[in-house]
Scaffold this motif. Sequence first.
Motif, PDB file in Angstrom:
ATOM      1  N   ILE A  43       0.781  -1.153   0.127  1.00 16.77           N
ATOM      2  CA  ILE A  43      -0.092  -0.181  -0.146  1.00 16.77           C
ATOM      3  C   ILE A  43       0.587   1.377  -0.032  1.00 16.77           C
ATOM      4  CG2 ILE A  43      -1.594   1.203   1.395  1.00 16.77           C
ATOM      5  CD1 ILE A  43      -2.974  -1.320   2.367  1.00 16.77           C
ATOM      6  N   GLY A  44       2.049   1.430   0.891  1.00 16.03           N
ATOM      7  CA  GLY A  44       2.933   2.448   0.870  1.00 16.03           C
ATOM      8  C   GLY A  44       3.639   2.598  -0.665  1.00 16.03           C
ATOM      9  N   ALA A  45       3.764   1.691  -1.311  1.00 12.07           N
ATOM     10  CA  ALA A  45       4.767   1.750  -2.261  1.00 12.07           C
ATOM     11  C   ALA A  45       3.678   2.096  -3.327  1.00 12.07           C
ATOM     12  CB  ALA A  45       5.182   0.520  -2.703  1.00 12.07           C
ATOM     13  N   GLU A  46       2.343   1.553  -3.227  1.00 13.32           N
ATOM     14  CA  GLU A  46       1.428   2.127  -4.510  1.00 13.32           C
ATOM     15  C   GLU A  46       1.240   3.635  -4.123  1.00 13.32           C
ATOM     16  OE1 GLU A  46      -3.068   1.238  -5.671  1.00 13.32           O
ATOM     17  OE2 GLU A  46      -2.075  -0.478  -4.582  1.00 13.32           O
ATOM     18  N   MET A  47       0.967   3.946  -2.982  1.00 12.23           N
ATOM     19  CA  MET A  47       0.788   5.556  -2.508  1.00 12.23           C
ATOM     20  C   MET A  47       1.860   6.313  -3.254  1.00 12.23           C
ATOM     21  SD  MET A  47      -1.028   5.298   1.116  1.00 12.23           S
ATOM     22  CE  MET A  47      -1.121   7.135   1.241  1.00 12.23           C
ATOM     23  N   ALA A  48       3.045   5.758  -3.188  1.00 12.00           N
ATOM     24  CA  ALA A  48       4.242   6.779  -3.634  1.00 12.00           C
ATOM     25  C   ALA A  48       4.319   6.816  -5.112  1.00 12.00           C
ATOM     26  CB  ALA A  48       5.679   6.136  -2.994  1.00 12.00           C
ATOM     27  N   VAL A  49       4.035   5.793  -5.712  1.00 13.30           N
ATOM     28  CA  VAL A  49       4.030   5.575  -7.456  1.00 13.30           C
ATOM     29  C   VAL A  49       2.875   6.545  -7.771  1.00 13.30           C
ATOM     30  CG1 VAL A  49       3.618   4.142  -9.166  1.00 13.30           C
ATOM     31  CG2 VAL A  49       5.171   3.567  -7.272  1.00 13.30           C
ATOM     32  N   SER A  50       1.705   6.269  -7.163  1.00 12.52           N
ATOM     33  CA  SER A  50       0.537   7.144  -7.284  1.00 12.52           C
ATOM     34  C   SER A  50       0.738   8.587  -7.221  1.00 12.52           C
ATOM     35  CB  SER A  50      -0.647   6.575  -6.594  1.00 12.52           C
ATOM     36  OG  SER A  50      -1.931   7.460  -6.763  1.00 12.52           O
ATOM     37  N   SER A  51       1.432   8.929  -6.234  1.00 12.21           N
ATOM     38  CA  SER A  51       1.700  10.527  -5.983  1.00 12.21           C
ATOM     39  C   SER A  51       2.344  11.053  -7.147  1.00 12.21           C
ATOM     40  CB  SER A  51       2.362  10.411  -4.517  1.00 12.21           C
ATOM     41  OG  SER A  51       2.576  11.801  -4.404  1.00 12.21           O
ATOM     42  N   VAL A  52       3.436  10.397  -7.443  1.00 11.56           N
ATOM     43  CA  VAL A  52       4.202  11.007  -8.513  1.00 11.56           C
ATOM     44  C   VAL A  52       3.736  10.808  -9.984  1.00 11.56           C
ATOM     45  CG1 VAL A  52       6.570  10.327  -9.740  1.00 11.56           C
ATOM     46  CG2 VAL A  52       6.532   9.834  -7.387  1.00 11.56           C
ATOM     47  N   ALA A  53       3.047   9.750 -10.129  1.00 11.23           N
ATOM     48  CA  ALA A  53       2.192   9.755 -11.421  1.00 11.23           C
ATOM     49  C   ALA A  53       1.314  10.521 -11.472  1.00 11.23           C
ATOM     50  CB  ALA A  53       1.704   8.420 -11.484  1.00 11.23           C
ATOM     51  N   GLY A  54       0.308  10.898 -10.347  1.00  7.61           N
ATOM     52  CA  GLY A  54      -0.688  11.815 -10.225  1.00  7.61           C
ATOM     53  C   GLY A  54       0.184  13.180 -10.540  1.00  7.61           C
ATOM     54  N   TYR A  55       1.114  13.708 -10.080  1.00  6.06           N
ATOM     55  CA  TYR A  55       1.784  14.879 -10.321  1.00  6.06           C
ATOM     56  C   TYR A  55       2.056  15.191 -11.676  1.00  6.06           C
ATOM     57  CZ  TYR A  55       5.421  18.353 -10.527  1.00  6.06           C
ATOM     58  OH  TYR A  55       5.997  19.769 -10.763  1.00  6.06           O
ATOM     59  N   PHE A  56       2.615  14.094 -12.294  1.00  4.63           N
ATOM     60  CA  PHE A  56       3.042  14.224 -13.659  1.00  4.63           C
ATOM     61  C   PHE A  56       1.753  14.374 -14.600  1.00  4.63           C
ATOM     62  CE2 PHE A  56       7.130  12.842 -12.241  1.00  4.63           C
ATOM     63  CZ  PHE A  56       7.870  13.865 -12.804  1.00  4.63           C
ATOM     64  N   LEU A  57       0.554  13.541 -14.231  1.00  5.29           N
ATOM     65  CA  LEU A  57      -0.465  13.691 -14.779  1.00  5.29           C
ATOM     66  C   LEU A  57      -0.985  15.015 -14.765  1.00  5.29           C
ATOM     67  CD1 LEU A  57      -3.067  12.430 -16.477  1.00  5.29           C
ATOM     68  CD2 LEU A  57      -4.095  11.990 -14.374  1.00  5.29           C
ATOM     69  N   PHE A  58      -1.122  15.599 -13.634  1.00  6.37           N
ATOM     70  CA  PHE A  58      -1.674  16.949 -13.416  1.00  6.37           C
ATOM     71  C   PHE A  58      -0.844  17.912 -14.150  1.00  6.37           C
ATOM     72  CE2 PHE A  58      -2.647  20.537 -10.301  1.00  6.37           C
ATOM     73  CZ  PHE A  58      -4.213  20.625 -10.640  1.00  6.37           C
ATOM     74  N   TRP A  59       0.608  18.003 -14.362  1.00  2.86           N
ATOM     75  CA  TRP A  59       1.399  18.830 -14.794  1.00  2.86           C
ATOM     76  C   TRP A  59       1.015  18.598 -16.558  1.00  2.86           C
ATOM     77  CZ3 TRP A  59       4.600  19.186 -18.991  1.00  2.86           C
ATOM     78  CH2 TRP A  59       5.534  20.156 -19.010  1.00  2.86           C
ATOM     79  N   GLN A  60       0.716  17.540 -16.886  1.00  3.21           N
ATOM     80  CA  GLN A  60       0.625  17.467 -18.420  1.00  3.21           C
ATOM     81  C   GLN A  60      -0.662  18.113 -18.808  1.00  3.21           C
ATOM     82  OE1 GLN A  60       2.630  16.011 -20.707  1.00  3.21           O
ATOM     83  NE2 GLN A  60       1.296  17.136 -21.886  1.00  3.21           N
ATOM     84  N   VAL A  61      -1.948  17.800 -18.014  1.00  2.00           N
ATOM     85  CA  VAL A  61      -3.056  18.339 -18.188  1.00  2.00           C
ATOM     86  C   VAL A  61      -2.759  19.789 -18.321  1.00  2.00           C
ATOM     87  CG1 VAL A  61      -5.616  18.423 -17.455  1.00  2.00           C
ATOM     88  CG2 VAL A  61      -4.412  16.430 -17.438  1.00  2.00           C
ATOM     89  N   MET A  62      -2.427  20.391 -17.413  1.00  2.06           N
ATOM     90  CA  MET A  62      -2.113  21.834 -17.301  1.00  2.06           C
ATOM     91  C   MET A  62      -1.445  22.453 -18.702  1.00  2.06           C
ATOM     92  SD  MET A  62      -2.177  22.882 -13.447  1.00  2.06           S
ATOM     93  CE  MET A  62      -2.709  24.516 -13.612  1.00  2.06           C
ATOM     94  N   ALA A  63      -0.449  21.703 -18.902  1.00  2.47           N
ATOM     95  CA  ALA A  63       0.227  22.092 -19.921  1.00  2.47           C
ATOM     96  C   ALA A  63      -0.397  22.074 -21.261  1.00  2.47           C
ATOM     97  CB  ALA A  63       1.642  21.104 -20.138  1.00  2.47           C
ATOM     98  N   THR A  64      -0.988  21.145 -21.343  1.00  2.00           N
ATOM     99  CA  THR A  64      -2.032  20.825 -22.591  1.00  2.00           C
ATOM    100  C   THR A  64      -2.819  21.946 -22.643  1.00  2.00           C
ATOM    101  OG1 THR A  64      -2.119  18.330 -22.534  1.00  2.00           O
ATOM    102  CG2 THR A  64      -4.007  19.321 -23.807  1.00  2.00           C
ATOM    103  N   GLU A  65      -3.529  22.458 -21.539  1.00  2.00           N
ATOM    104  CA  GLU A  65      -4.408  23.543 -21.491  1.00  2.00           C
ATOM    105  C   GLU A  65      -3.658  25.030 -21.669  1.00  2.00           C
ATOM    106  OE1 GLU A  65      -7.913  23.174 -21.790  1.00  2.00           O
ATOM    107  OE2 GLU A  65      -7.192  21.112 -21.984  1.00  2.00           O
ATOM    108  N   GLY A  66      -2.384  24.991 -21.767  1.00  2.00           N
ATOM    109  CA  GLY A  66      -1.752  26.274 -21.668  1.00  2.00           C
ATOM    110  C   GLY A  66      -1.622  27.138 -20.435  1.00  2.00           C
TER     111      GLY A  66
END
Length: 218
Positions: A43-66
């Motif tokens: 669970i701890g490892a999944e949360m860590a991976v999810s946090s990093v992946a979620g950050y980059f997803l958020f960054w990518q969506v915001m970049a797509t929207e300019g």
Amino acid sequence: MGDIFAEGVGIAGRSRTALAAFALGMSLVSSAMSFAVDDTPGIGAEMAVSSVAGYFLFWQVMATEGLLDGSRSRGAGFMAYAAVSLITSVAGLLGLVLLILPGLILMARWSLAGALVVARGSAVFAALGESWRLTRGFTWPIVGFFAAVCMAFAVLLLPLGIYAAVSDETANIGAAHYIVEFISNVASYGLSALISCGIVAIFALLVDRDERMASVFA
């Protein structure tokens, strides 16, 4: 609230490849970890991976929207974003446990903090304060959005969770159990990705508009 959903649907459509990759990728990671690792470390490892992946997803969506400041690099602000996410999640969870409405209000008022960190490089407490200011007067539409999302989580995930728990308790862990678990993960991470689109929509409606108005009247 309708504006948030309308804007969010458009954002989700433009970032559909990134959203699908996040939901499927994290579901595969979660399923693999459930096979290979004991519950607590897994669970701890999944949360860590999810946090990093979620950050980059958020960054990518915001970049797509300019919506990113031109100086923001892909790795900028992760630790501040993680700190904001932890603070808002804990506060929102406590509010939901004690009484549902306070939790939703806190989630609404601090909903833009993570986006401000990613897009503008704001410090943690500055982002929380700015989010509180920007959402003043728009609290109830945002609360309505989060309430609808919470209901969607309950409707989609509760039956799947009950089935997985029952099959686990009865030691009836066959192929169907793992298929249901994978579908549950896809639904959970998919909804999480859509929440990110909703937050980006709120950012576009409030922060981007606020900055444009400030530049016009400067």
